[in-house]
Design an enzyme around this catalytic site. Structure first.
Site, PDB file in Angstrom:
ATOM      1  N   ARG A 119       0.857  -1.184   0.000  1.00 14.82           N
ATOM      2  CA  ARG A 119       0.000   0.000   0.000  1.00 14.82           C
ATOM      3  C   ARG A 119       0.893   1.234   0.000  1.00 14.82           C
ATOM      4  NH1 ARG A 119      -3.129   3.120   4.749  1.00 14.82           N
ATOM      5  NH2 ARG A 119      -4.028   4.663   3.354  1.00 14.82           N
ATOM      6  N   HIS A 128      -3.142  10.931   0.658  1.00 13.96           N
ATOM      7  CA  HIS A 128      -2.654  10.693   2.017  1.00 13.96           C
ATOM      8  C   HIS A 128      -2.034  12.010   2.496  1.00 13.96           C
ATOM      9  CE1 HIS A 128      -1.322   7.301   4.911  1.00 13.96           C
ATOM     10  NE2 HIS A 128      -1.033   8.447   5.518  1.00 13.96           N
ATOM     11  N   GLU A 169      -7.831   8.384   6.168  1.00 16.60           N
ATOM     12  CA  GLU A 169      -8.144   8.969   7.475  1.00 16.60           C
ATOM     13  C   GLU A 169      -8.652  10.410   7.428  1.00 16.60           C
ATOM     14  OE1 GLU A 169      -4.950   8.421  10.230  1.00 16.60           O
ATOM     15  OE2 GLU A 169      -5.100   6.248  10.174  1.00 16.60           O
ATOM     16  N   ASN A 176      -7.998   1.544   9.775  1.00 15.15           N
ATOM     17  CA  ASN A 176      -6.674   1.772  10.388  1.00 15.15           C
ATOM     18  C   ASN A 176      -6.839   1.782  11.900  1.00 15.15           C
ATOM     19  OD1 ASN A 176      -5.857   2.176   7.772  1.00 15.15           O
ATOM     20  ND2 ASN A 176      -5.281   4.322   8.025  1.00 15.15           N
ATOM     21  N   TYR A 178      -4.651   1.748  15.845  1.00 12.85           N
ATOM     22  CA  TYR A 178      -3.412   1.719  16.639  1.00 12.85           C
ATOM     23  C   TYR A 178      -3.645   1.432  18.119  1.00 12.85           C
ATOM     24  CZ  TYR A 178      -0.981   3.254  12.515  1.00 12.85           C
ATOM     25  OH  TYR A 178      -0.462   3.286  11.251  1.00 12.85           O
ATOM     26  N   GLU A 211      -3.832  -0.261   8.126  1.00  7.33           N
ATOM     27  CA  GLU A 211      -2.724   0.189   8.976  1.00  7.33           C
ATOM     28  C   GLU A 211      -2.884  -0.410  10.358  1.00  7.33           C
ATOM     29  OE1 GLU A 211      -1.825   4.384   9.331  1.00  7.33           O
ATOM     30  OE2 GLU A 211      -2.228   4.696   7.200  1.00  7.33           O
TER      31      GLU A 211
HETATM   32  C1  BGC Z   1      -1.445   7.674   9.280  1.00  6.17           C
HETATM   33  C2  BGC Z   1       0.010   7.434   8.973  1.00  6.17           C
HETATM   34  C3  BGC Z   1       0.822   7.597  10.247  1.00  6.17           C
HETATM   35  C4  BGC Z   1       0.360   6.552  11.224  1.00  6.17           C
HETATM   36  C5  BGC Z   1       1.124   6.534  12.538  1.00  6.17           C
HETATM   37  C6  BGC Z   1      -1.926   7.099  10.587  1.00  6.17           C
HETATM   38  O1  BGC Z   1      -2.681   8.045  11.258  1.00  6.17           O
HETATM   39  O2  BGC Z   1      -2.241   7.271   8.205  1.00  6.17           O
HETATM   40  O3  BGC Z   1       0.403   8.304   7.969  1.00  6.17           O
HETATM   41  O4  BGC Z   1       2.181   7.521  10.014  1.00  6.17           O
HETATM   42  O5  BGC Z   1      -0.992   6.747  11.533  1.00  6.17           O
HETATM   43  O6  BGC Z   1       0.903   7.674  13.281  1.00  6.17           O
END
Ligand code: BGC
Length: 513
Positions: A104, A149, A194, A336, A338, A408
């Site tokens: 990607r 992006h 995002e 995405n 985290y 992501e």
């Molecule tokens: C984004 C990336 C970023 C990643 C880590 C996402 O919000 O798409 O560009 O590097 O998170 O923070």
């Protein structure tokens, strides 16, 4: 940036960070990966390419942003990054080394259209992406391309950027150029990455380019235009390209999970409302059966706007025609993720955030580290793998179980962890385990899992100081030599064996790209 803004951004920005390496702690059963799950790695143009003015490229809003002293924490510039414009073949070698199914990457709008408009198409810009795509395919790697992006041409920002409704025309023109140039070979398109992150941080705050800082107004204007521009491009693909090119097109939304900080009904409600603001505001118009913004958000912003003396809601209305036009415009849910944030109303006080603002509209405080979770090595780091499963289920339950593509997921550290990045392997092992539960136990239809990121790169306002890579990049070296971290070797083993073995502990290899 003052401390409270910084804390707020830290809590809502999709990163999980550590300061130091730690012992491996993942303990889980060895699991076979489902056959249908493809595995990939991701980057984005501004974060890896450099070459900000190669041939006829014009500046993007991030080139402008980087030049303002103080904007980027470590004083670096996108131009200092991995130089992939020059060294993209080495990136492909690394992808081959990992054995990924797909890559990607994103396309830089000002590299392809130097005026921002389709009156002038850069031959060199197109040639660059065309070579990248050809060489990926020649190496058996599927190209997955993101059109936007975050690196808007500065020329378009000078005309209002995403707050100007004409952006839907400009974005459609740009997309057409790329479907024409690459659509014979690129079969998976992501329109926008995002929306929340660049609308709220870029138009409602100063944290991201273009630093418009129109809190609670400009960010919502951008939100509406982003949705319409995305829908325009999906309709374009659907009506004019799908039959001949036979690909798919959709959006990618940040879906960190939000939940109540305690079991009190008020906190539980705060968590639900935050999820509607953070994810639903962008997802509901596209993926729900009714379309439009989430009711809770519409009501809350209308009430607050009235209290604040605005004659109408700060959240622009979507007409019935717009609601219908946006609804159903994604062939997959690009997801995405985290970490997870915990919300409470208890410590929220009116005036603690700017009034008006998106955060004030949510009306709750995101508390970073919750006592229920193991103390991380820094205040940012709370890997909460259960959160990805909850968020995947939230998408499944809210939107009638769409096909979900995780575009992501990954682990960031302040500074380098060295090549022995055990904490990153732990993170990936635990999160993948939770993803497998979501597939096998909960029935979520997940077809892709993407590691962010292929290599250390330019982490927006943090510059080069925050590292998410499977590969280390030596930024002191002219050649930007890349070396596999232990996590790269772990990911390679996962892909080769199609087995999740969180305890796999590969030895470092002396290889450089
Ligand atoms: C984004 C990336 C970023 C990643 C880590 C996402 O919000 O798409 O560009 O590097 O998170 O923070």
């Amino acid at each position: 940036m003052n401390k409270s803004v910084y804390q707020l951004v830290a809590a809502t920005f999709a990163v999980s960070l550590v300061t130091a390496s730690s012992e491996r702690c993942a303990k889980s059963e060895v699991r076979k990966l489902p056959e249908k799950l493809k595995l990939g790695a991701a980057t984005a143009a501004f974060q890896i390419e450099g070459a900000w003015d190669a041939s006829d490229k014009s500046p993007s809003i991030w080139d402008t942003f980087c030049r303002v002293p103080g904007n980027v924490k470590d004083g670096t510039d996108g131009n200092d990054t991995c130089k992939s414009y020059e060294y993209y073949q080495r990136d492909i070698e690394m992808l081959k080394f990992l054995g990924v199914d797909y890559y990607r990457f994103s396309i830089s709008w000002p590299r392809v259209l130097p005026t921002g408009f389709a009156n002038k198409i850069s031959e060199e810009g197109i040639a660059y992406y065309s070579k990248l795509v050809d060489e990926l395919l020649a190496n058996g790697i599927e190209p997955v391309a993101t059109l936007y992006h975050w690196d808007l041409p500065q020329s378009l920002q000078d005309l209002g950027g995403w707050t100007n409704p004409l952006i839907a025309d400009w974005f459609e023109d740009y997309a057409r150029v790329l479907f024409d140039a690459l659509g014979d070979r690129v079969k998976s398109w992501i329109t926008i990455n995002e929306p929340k992150q660049f609308a709220i941080f870029g138009y409602g705050m100063e944290y991201f380019a273009p630093q418009v800082n129109s809190a609670g107004i400009g960010d919502y204007m951008a939100t509406k235009n982003i949705l319409l521009a995305h829908a325009r491009v999906w309709h374009l693909y659907d009506e004019e390209y799908r039959d001949t090119q036979k690909g798919i097109c959709g959006i990618t939304i940040a879906a960190d999970f939000c939940e109540g900080a305690s079991d009190s009904p008020d906190d539980i409600e705060a968590g639900k409302l935050a999820m509607d603001f953070e994810v639903g505001l962008y997802a509901h118009p596209i993926f729900s059966s009714t379309g439009g913004f989430p009711e809770r958000v519409v009501k809350r912003v209308a009430e607050k706007s009235a209290e604040q003396g605005f004659p109408r809601s700060r959240l622009p209305e979507l007409t019935q025609e717009e609601i219908e036009y946006i609804k159903g415009t994604s062939d997959f849910f690009g997801f995405n993720h985290y970490s997870t944030s915990f919300y409470t109303e208890k410590t929220y006080k009116s005036g603690m955030y700017a009034v008006p603002s998106y955060s004030d509209d949510i009306g709750a405080v995101a508390v970073g580290d919750h006592e229920r979770y193991e103390k991380p090595t820094s205040s940012f780091t709370t890997p909460i793998p259960a959160g990805i499963r909850k968020s995947l289920n939230w998408v499944k339950d809210s939107y009638d179980s769409p096909e979900i593509m995780i575009f992501e997921n990954g682990f960031g550290s302040y500074g380098s962890l060295g090549l022995e990045d055990n904490a990153r392997i732990d993170y990936y092992g635990q999160y993948l385990d939770a993803v497998l539960d979501a597939i096998e136990v909960d029935g979520c239809k997940i077809t892709r899992y993407t590691a962010w990121s292929l290599m250390d790169n330019f982490e927006w306002s943090f510059g080069l100081s925050v590292k998410f890579g499977l590969f280390d990049v030596d930024f002191e070296d002219e050649k930007r030599t890349r070396r596999p971290k232990q996590s790269a070797l772990w990911y390679r083993n996962l892909i080769a064996s199609r087995t999740l073995n969180p305890d796999d502990n590969p030895q470092l290899e002396d290889i450089a790209f």
